[in-house]
Design an enzyme around this catalytic site. Structure first.
Site, PDB file in Angstrom:
ATOM      1  N   LYS A  54       2.271   4.849   3.138  1.00  0.00           N
ATOM      2  CA  LYS A  54       1.713   4.923   1.776  1.00  0.00           C
ATOM      3  C   LYS A  54       2.041   6.270   1.165  1.00  0.00           C
ATOM      4  CE  LYS A  54      -2.123   1.782   2.665  1.00  0.00           C
ATOM      5  NZ  LYS A  54      -3.499   1.647   3.128  1.00  0.00           N
ATOM      6  N   GLN A  98      -8.834   4.266   4.536  1.00  0.00           N
ATOM      7  CA  GLN A  98      -8.119   3.411   5.481  1.00  0.00           C
ATOM      8  C   GLN A  98      -9.107   2.774   6.456  1.00  0.00           C
ATOM      9  OE1 GLN A  98      -4.705   2.733   5.404  1.00  0.00           O
ATOM     10  NE2 GLN A  98      -5.281   1.218   6.939  1.00  0.00           N
ATOM     11  N   ASP A 121      -7.326  -0.428  -4.398  1.00  0.00           N
ATOM     12  CA  ASP A 121      -7.203  -1.547  -3.458  1.00  0.00           C
ATOM     13  C   ASP A 121      -7.784  -2.836  -4.061  1.00  0.00           C
ATOM     14  OD1 ASP A 121      -5.880  -1.154  -1.082  1.00  0.00           O
ATOM     15  OD2 ASP A 121      -7.603  -0.274  -0.040  1.00  0.00           O
TER      16      ASP A 121
END
Ligand code: NAD
Length: 303
Positions: A54, A98, A121
């Protein structure tokens, strides 16, 4: 017939190029770039490799990128305070925590503490609600379903009035993509059926799908004879079925298979995504787009 291959690796390159140009343009006109922070708690090897990828992608497209690594013993209160700090930081437009988190931390509480307007997200209940309403309410569609829809659009697949069958009802893939395909708009306007482990006639439903989206996590679940000739098949499944030695690096790597028998299915389908190299590369790509859009909302360039 051999199906048209819808390759996530190619579409990723197209979209990352588009994002890079747009970031440079916004930087020139407004003096700002999108800022993305990834909070990693502990050192889970799979999480470390996701976060690294990422970060690399964010750097490639010209974002400000921060990786905030925290000790696995961090308290829930300290993690909440960290999220609050980034919620208030105007140079940060996307916050990612995460997963998984250590057992002593309530994952739901942490994810719900992220400002919904920085939740790139798209998992915060506010963003799930916005997705359900559809249209201009949607700010951050969840990344894997957004990637699937983008592949359908860029693959030139007709979805208006099409029978779409989604295999799987998870919160991260099955339910959101089904919701997105039923909305008004490009790559949508479909008649959608969701099937799952309790569905009585999985085969019968799959057989009438013009667009079959499979996200079950069961290798080879969908048999070639379940595919309607000419259908679009999107295989989201990523299943480790063994190991091999990589020709490039000489190291052991996982052998990955989808939920569909690709070799047989490509002779029946009209278009199909491969595994690997299909939906997989799209998730981080759409995360970059959501983060760019977050800055655009802040600057009033998007409504
Ligand atoms: P999940 O386990 O949360 O959900 C799987 C769903 O499939 C469940 O709703 C279940 O009802 C359904 N299902 C399972 N077995 C079935 C069967 N035999 N018949 C009918 N339905 C069945 O999984 P998930 O998180 O949605 O992920 C699904 C797959 O997609 C996994 O292989 C995962 O690795 C992959 N995935 C890939 C990406 C990506 O490529 N970027 C992202 C997310 C998930």
């Amino acid at each position: 017939m051999t199906a048209q291959l819808i390759k996530g690796t190619d579409i990723r390159e197209e979209i990352l190029e588009e994002i890079t140009k747009e970031v440079a343009d916004i930087k020139e006109k407004h003096g700002q770039v999108p800022g993305l922070v990834t909070i990693l708690v502990g050192e889970n090897p799979a999480s470390v490799s996701y976060v690294t990828l990422k970060g690399k992608t964010a750097n490639r497209v010209g974002f400000k990128e921060l990786q905030d690594n925290q000790d696995e013993n961090i308290s829930e209160a300290d993690l909440l305070a960290l999220i609050d700090k980034y919620n208030k930081d105007d140079s940060i437009h996307g916050i990612l925590v995460q997963l998984p988190l250590p057992d002593h931390i309530d994952e739901k509480k942490i994810l719900n503490a992220i400002d919904p307007d920085k939740d790139v997200d798209g998992f915060h209940p506010v963003n799930v609600g916005r997705l359900m309403i559809g249209g201009s309410e949607v700010k951050f569609p969840p990344c894997t379903p957004a990637g699937i829809q983008e592949m359908i659009v860029r693959g030139g697949v007709e979805t208006s009035g099409a029978e779409v069958v989604v295999v799987g009802r998870s919160n991260i893939v099955g339910k959101p993509i089904a919701n997105m395909m039923v909305q008004k708009g490009p790559g949508a306007n479909s008649t959608v059926t969701i099937v799952h482990t309790r569905t009585k006639d999985l085969e019968g439903h799959c057989k009438r799908a013009d667009v079959l989206i499979v996200a079950a996590g069961v290798p080879g679940l969908v048999k070639p004879e379940w595919i309607k000739p000419g259908a679009c098949v999107i295989d989201v499944g990523v299943n480790r079925v063994g190991e091999k030695i990589s020709e490039k690096t000489g190291k052991k790597v996982a052998i990955l298979r989808g939920d569909v028998d690709f070799d047989a299915a490509k002779e029946i389908a009209g278009s199909i995504t491969p595994v690997p190299g299909g939906v997989g590369p799209m998730t981080i790509t759409m995360l970059m787009r959501n983060t760019l859009n977050s800055l655009k909302y802040q600057l009033g360039l998007m409504e």
